[in-house]
Design an enzyme around this catalytic site. Structure first.
Site, PDB file in Angstrom:
ATOM      1  N   ASP A  62       0.856  -1.187   0.000  1.00 56.06           N
ATOM      2  CA  ASP A  62       0.000   0.000   0.000  1.00 56.06           C
ATOM      3  C   ASP A  62       0.892   1.237   0.000  1.00 56.06           C
ATOM      4  O   ASP A  62       1.689   1.437   0.924  1.00 56.06           O
ATOM      5  CB  ASP A  62      -0.903  -0.023   1.240  1.00 56.06           C
ATOM      6  CG  ASP A  62      -2.026   0.997   1.161  1.00 56.06           C
ATOM      7  OD1 ASP A  62      -2.196   1.627   0.102  1.00 56.06           O
ATOM      8  OD2 ASP A  62      -2.732   1.164   2.177  1.00 56.06           O
ATOM      9  N   ASP A  79      -2.847   2.439  -6.122  1.00 54.09           N
ATOM     10  CA  ASP A  79      -1.824   2.524  -5.081  1.00 54.09           C
ATOM     11  C   ASP A  79      -1.753   1.323  -4.150  1.00 54.09           C
ATOM     12  O   ASP A  79      -1.054   1.378  -3.141  1.00 54.09           O
ATOM     13  CB  ASP A  79      -2.026   3.799  -4.253  1.00 54.09           C
ATOM     14  CG  ASP A  79      -3.394   3.859  -3.580  1.00 54.09           C
ATOM     15  OD1 ASP A  79      -4.270   3.061  -3.946  1.00 54.09           O
ATOM     16  OD2 ASP A  79      -3.584   4.718  -2.693  1.00 54.09           O
ATOM     17  N   GLU A  80      -2.442   0.233  -4.453  1.00 52.58           N
ATOM     18  CA  GLU A  80      -2.314  -0.949  -3.595  1.00 52.58           C
ATOM     19  C   GLU A  80      -2.582  -2.216  -4.392  1.00 52.58           C
ATOM     20  O   GLU A  80      -3.288  -2.213  -5.390  1.00 52.58           O
ATOM     21  CB  GLU A  80      -3.242  -0.866  -2.385  1.00 52.58           C
ATOM     22  CG  GLU A  80      -4.710  -0.817  -2.717  1.00 52.58           C
ATOM     23  CD  GLU A  80      -5.585  -0.883  -1.473  1.00 52.58           C
ATOM     24  OE1 GLU A  80      -5.262  -1.669  -0.551  1.00 52.58           O
ATOM     25  OE2 GLU A  80      -6.600  -0.162  -1.430  1.00 52.58           O
TER      26      GLU A  80
END
Length: 369
Positions: free
Chosen positions: A21, A115-116
């Protein structure tokens, strides 16, 4: 009440899962690219006059500023907040860099957003000897090649790996082996569980369920009575069990947002203003996903909990926020006036241009955490 430890998970115990993350991704990219923003409270999206915060830097979070928060609320909490417009093309480019780093270590990658992502590293392709070593190598490569930091959770299933990645943020790592999984989950507030939103958390609190331990003490039939089909997931999660595999291709069926109101809304202007705020949050997610769709669906839940949906499809994909909002407002107007108050309002985009994926690969030899 003393509980026996749950039986080991025969599937999950053999997996090695990393959840990566990025730390305050959008805001960190902006601070990286504009040195004048470093160390300052930054909100991506919105403006000083209107809109919704898409992301907040850690400096802004220290004042209580959060994503999906109305800009006016964010400004009240942090008068020095700096608003910057989102640059989704840049975020997508950086996200692609990060995924190329992941691919050096595994081809079992399940992106959740820009983003993860989940990574199954059960097969030690790089020969690093452990899942922890792989996670550290990925974090180091991200820092060196993008100038950004990432946090990681390393565990034996997706549920715990995601919880763990949030444990030592920012720029941290947390490893939870199988023997520690149930105790780790038991000590956490249930509101931190993935999938437990504010409404479900309040319902659990009313039932006296505040922690993973409280949840584990509730029999499955009790959970089913209150949470329906979601009970099976909760029952397993409270015991550190999650059999879901990392899926290398995910088909998004819809993207959107909804909002539950503290007080029921009845007036047309208040409902239209509320829908505009929902659209602000939804469009951030749509742009983040990089999708386009042809169907807009509005969801209305009345004060008596009766819920309706109304949808409209277009001939061409909807690529502009203004068009998405206009259709939503028209769908709303067709339901006015409302006989009773509205407690929830949502808008989603579906019929998305997302490609179908394949199934997961064969199981691999065990790799230490």
């Amino acid at each position: 009440m003393s509980l026996q430890p749950p039986a080991p998970d025969p599937v999950g115990d053999n997996r090695k899962i990393i959840h990566v993350d990025m730390d305050a991704f959008y805001a960190s990219v902006e601070q990286r690219d504009d040195p004048g923003l470093r160390g300052r409270p930054v909100a991506v999206g919105g403006s000083r006059a209107r809109g919704v915060v898409a992301a907040a830097s850690y400096e802004a979070r220290g004042y209580g500023v959060r994503s999906a928060m109305p800009s006016v609320t964010a400004l009240r909490r942090c008068p020095d907040l700096v608003f910057v417009p989102p640059r989704f093309d840049v975020y997508r480019s950086v996200s692609q860099q990060i995924r190329e780093i992941f691919a050096r270590y595994t081809d079992q990658i399940e992106p959740l957003s820009l983003d993860e992502a989940y990574l199954d590293v059960t097969s030690d392709r790089a020969g690093l000897g452990s899942a922890t070593a792989i996670a550290e190598a990925i974090r180091a490569a991200i820092r060196e090649e993008t100038g950004l930091t990432a946090s990681a959770g390393v565990s034996y299933n997706k549920f715990i790996a995601k919880l763990a990645s949030d444990q030592n943020k920012p720029d941290g790592i947390c490893i939870i082996p199988p023997a520690q999984g149930p105790a780790f989950v038991a000590a956490l507030p249930v509101k931190r569980f993935h999938g437990v939103g504010p409404v479900t958390a309040r319902k659990m609190e009313a039932l006296g369920i505040l922690t993973g331990q409280d949840l584990r003490e509730r029999p499955l039939d009790v959970l089913q009575r209150h949470f329906g089909s979601y009970a099976d997931y909760l029952h397993g999660a409270a015991r550190g069990i999650d059999h879901r595999p990392v899926r290398t291709h995910r088909e998004a069926k819809s993207v959107g947002a909804e909002r539950t109101f503290e007080n029921d809304l009845t007036e047309r202007d208040a409902l239209r203003a509320a829908l505009e705020r929902v659209v602000e949050a939804a469009w951030v997610r749509i742009e983040r996903s990089g999708v386009a769709g042809r169907t807009v669906t509005m969801k209305l839940r009345y004060s008596d909990f009766r819920t309706i949906t109304r949808a409209r499809s277009t001939g061409q994909p909807i690529t502009e926020r203004a068009q998405f909002l206009a259709i939503g407002l028209d769908l709303l107007d067709q339901q006015l006036p409302v006989a009773g108050g509205v407690r929830l309002l949502g808008l989603t985009l579906s019929g998305l241009n997302v490609a179908h994926g394949g199934e997961d690969g064969p199981s691999q030899a065990e790799l230490p955490l």
